[in-house]
Design a protein around this motif. Structure first.
Motif, mmCIF file in Angstrom:
data_model
loop_
_atom_site.group_PDB
_atom_site.id
_atom_site.type_symbol
_atom_site.label_atom_id
_atom_site.label_comp_id
_atom_site.label_asym_id
_atom_site.label_seq_id
_atom_site.Cartn_x
_atom_site.Cartn_y
_atom_site.Cartn_z
ATOM 1 N N SER A 264 35.767 -2.312 11.627
ATOM 2 C CA SER A 264 35.311 -2.761 10.319
ATOM 3 C C SER A 264 34.073 -2.020 9.854
ATOM 4 O O SER A 264 33.624 -2.200 8.727
ATOM 5 C CB SER A 264 35.033 -4.268 10.339
ATOM 6 N N PHE A 281 33.385 -9.668 13.445
ATOM 7 C CA PHE A 281 33.796 -10.749 12.565
ATOM 8 C C PHE A 281 33.560 -10.326 11.107
ATOM 9 O O PHE A 281 32.540 -9.713 10.809
ATOM 10 C CB PHE A 281 32.996 -12.015 12.902
ATOM 11 N N PRO A 282 34.476 -10.635 10.179
ATOM 12 C CA PRO A 282 35.697 -11.442 10.330
ATOM 13 C C PRO A 282 36.932 -10.639 10.726
ATOM 14 O O PRO A 282 38.008 -11.206 10.820
ATOM 15 C CB PRO A 282 35.861 -12.027 8.925
ATOM 16 N N HIS A 283 36.791 -9.334 10.935
ATOM 17 C CA HIS A 283 37.943 -8.521 11.337
ATOM 18 C C HIS A 283 38.426 -8.893 12.729
ATOM 19 O O HIS A 283 39.612 -8.814 13.030
ATOM 20 C CB HIS A 283 37.555 -7.045 11.291
ATOM 21 N N SER A 284 37.506 -9.313 13.586
ATOM 22 C CA SER A 284 37.850 -9.668 14.963
ATOM 23 C C SER A 284 36.975 -10.828 15.421
ATOM 24 O O SER A 284 35.812 -10.929 15.025
ATOM 25 C CB SER A 284 37.639 -8.449 15.873
ATOM 26 N N ASP A 285 37.535 -11.708 16.254
ATOM 27 C CA ASP A 285 36.752 -12.832 16.782
ATOM 28 C C ASP A 285 35.753 -12.369 17.830
ATOM 29 O O ASP A 285 34.797 -13.077 18.140
ATOM 30 C CB ASP A 285 37.682 -13.886 17.388
ATOM 31 N N LEU A 313 28.852 -15.279 17.185
ATOM 32 C CA LEU A 313 29.581 -14.109 16.705
ATOM 33 C C LEU A 313 28.628 -12.991 16.304
ATOM 34 O O LEU A 313 27.609 -13.220 15.656
ATOM 35 C CB LEU A 313 30.442 -14.492 15.500
ATOM 36 N N MET A 315 27.715 -10.003 13.964
ATOM 37 C CA MET A 315 28.045 -9.762 12.569
ATOM 38 C C MET A 315 27.871 -8.311 12.137
ATOM 39 O O MET A 315 28.501 -7.877 11.172
ATOM 40 C CB MET A 315 27.171 -10.659 11.671
ATOM 41 N N GLN A 331 25.295 -14.191 14.380
ATOM 42 C CA GLN A 331 25.315 -15.097 13.243
ATOM 43 C C GLN A 331 24.083 -15.995 13.185
ATOM 44 O O GLN A 331 23.867 -16.689 12.194
ATOM 45 C CB GLN A 331 26.571 -15.963 13.291
ATOM 46 N N ARG A 368 26.993 -23.931 14.619
ATOM 47 C CA ARG A 368 28.132 -23.189 14.074
ATOM 48 C C ARG A 368 28.611 -23.806 12.765
ATOM 49 O O ARG A 368 28.988 -23.091 11.840
ATOM 50 C CB ARG A 368 29.256 -23.209 15.117
ATOM 51 N N GLU A 372 28.782 -21.855 7.232
ATOM 52 C CA GLU A 372 29.724 -21.574 6.164
ATOM 53 C C GLU A 372 29.054 -20.912 4.965
ATOM 54 O O GLU A 372 29.592 -19.978 4.386
ATOM 55 C CB GLU A 372 30.419 -22.864 5.745
ATOM 56 N N TYR A 376 25.065 -13.698 6.351
ATOM 57 C CA TYR A 376 24.960 -13.026 7.634
ATOM 58 C C TYR A 376 24.089 -11.778 7.532
ATOM 59 O O TYR A 376 24.078 -11.074 6.524
ATOM 60 C CB TYR A 376 26.355 -12.656 8.147
#
Length: 453
Positions: A264, A281-285, A313, A315, A331, A368, A372, A376
């Protein structure tokens, strides 16, 4: 270039006479329009070659603007009267071929995170939220809004935008050797996309980068530009990282980056001829970092956080050249530094090396569930001179830009993205259609208080 013998030069600009010296005009540079007027090989047919010293050169331009530029050539200082817009002066300097002098006098100091000031806040015209900002090597920038890229030159004058029909911009960047060109990655809702080269000054497509793949593999996530051998890199979800020739637009091959897909984020490291491929993230966990050897088409080093339990995660990531280090931010806005000399295996080995990351716990972690609406963090490195001992890392946290670990710059509004280039720091705000341009002011001489060029 041979100059005329007389040192006195008479120039009439728009009906206003100016008298200066050939030495002052020579300060404009041999390739400037002003200097060409004094070339012995350039003689208008109506001019008597025997009357050089009394001839008056007429230029049909604005005398008020010429007076400012002539004073710049005399003193090295730019003193612009009130009422003359900076963009207007820049365009006039381009006509005379001395725009680089205006640029040097406007901000002639390398970017120093310890002493930065906000030069300007630029409000855009897009109707959607901006998602990315990219710096040009020449001091301008581009801001991506959905299917559009708004482009600004170094004087922050807006140029014609780049518009993609029925596609959104995934990523874009300016070519290091040719700042007037941009490479754009695009994709539509059907996960079909492509790669193209556009003219940053006109917004027009120059060429499409050719791709020998079926339609299901044409979505690109990011790109990085190589400055040593004129290549362009772009990531593909299905095939890893593709390599294109800048001039011909021909695809010269793909390099598999391993787990995490094509990445990404890509970053070209010219001092080591390596390409950082980061899948986050968000392309991969999970975070997968790979250093690709472009020449050997192999993995020189890789890292993953898969074995790091209860780790927030990751970022963003950025490689710090000549320091054997990659910085990551999670994050919770905490920075981690990974030593690329540890583990890695290289040679295209299949097993990722889990070298530990040294974390700098700058901020208290948040839960976590509270992430939302969190903005980031972003990372950028000031790499105009990778060999410098004063490399600086820029990171964001909510409404501030942090410069490595030495100082902070307070800003207004949440930050969506940042970038560094052309001795400037560009900060894109998330809650307003606005970006800030930060730079270090020119150094002043203690004795004469003149700008050191």
């Amino acid at each position: 270039m041979a100059l005329k013998r007389s040192d006195r030069v008479r120039i009439n600009v728009g009906g206003t006479p100016f008298i200066t010296s050939s030495t002052t005009i020579a300060n404009a540079g041999a390739d400037s329009m002003l200097c060409s007027l004094l070339n012995e090989n350039w003689e208008p047919a109506t001019r008597d070659p025997q009357r050089h010293e009394q001839d008056e050169i007429f230029i049909d331009r604005d005398p008020a603007l010429f007076a400012v530029l002539l004073d710049l050539l005399r003193t090295g200082e730019l003193r612009t009267p009130h009422g003359i817009p900076h963009g207007t002066l820049v365009r006039e300097a381009v006509f005379y071929g001395i725009d680089r002098h205006v640029k040097a006098a406007s901000w002639g100091s390398p970017l120093d995170g310890n002493r930065v000031r906000c030069r300007a806040s630029v409000r855009g015209r897009a109707t959607t939220d901006a998602v990315a900002i990219r710096a040009s090597p020449g001091g301008g920038c581009g801001v991506a809004h959905g299917p559009m890229i708004h482009v600004y030159d170094w004087s922050l004058e807006e140029l014609p935008p780049v518009t993609l029909d029925f596609m959104s911009v995934n990523d874009f960047g300016f070519l290091p050797r040719n700042p007037l060109r941009m490479v754009v990655c695009a994709a539509d809702r059907g996960d079909i996309g492509g790669l193209g080269c556009v003219n940053a000054a006109t917004g027009k497509l120059i060429q499409r980068m050719k791709l020998e793949l079926d339609d299901s593999s044409r979505s690109f996530m990011a790109l990085a530009c190589a400055s040593s051998d004129c290549e362009v890199f772009a990531s593909s979800r299905m095939r890893g990282v593709g390599i294109w020739d800048q001039e011909s637009g021909r695809n010269v091959g793909f390099v598999t980056s391993g787990e995490g897909g094509g990445g990404s984020k890509l970053q070209w490291l010219p001092s080591s001829n390596l390409l950082l491929v980061a899948s986050m993230f968000p392309h991969s966990d999970h975070c997968f970092l790979t250093l690709l050897d472009r020449r050997q088409r192999t993995k020189a080093w890789e890292w993953s956080d898969c074995e790091m339990r209860s780790q927030p995660l990751i970022m963003d990531a950025v490689a710090i050249q000549n320091r054997n280090m990659i910085c990551v931010v999670d994050q919770s806005d905490e920075l981690g530094f990974i030593d690329t000399r540890m583990g890695g295996g290289g040679g295209g080995g299949s097993g990722a090396a889990f070298a530990p990351a040294c974390w700098s716990h700058m901020f208290q972690r948040i839960k976590r569930s509270e992430m939302e609406e969190h903005l980031y963090s972003k990372l950028r490195i000031n790499a105009s001179d990778p060999s410098s001992e004063n490399l600086q890392l820029f990171s964001t946290r909510e409404e501030a830009v942090l410069v490595h670990s030495c100082s902070a710059v307070a800003l207004s509004g949440g930050i969506a993205d940042i970038d560094v280039g052309g001795d400037r720091l560009f900060v894109l705000h998330s809650d307003e259609n606005l970006f800030d341009v930060w730079e270090s002011p020119p150094l002043l001489s203690s004795s004469s208080s003149k700008i050191l060029l």
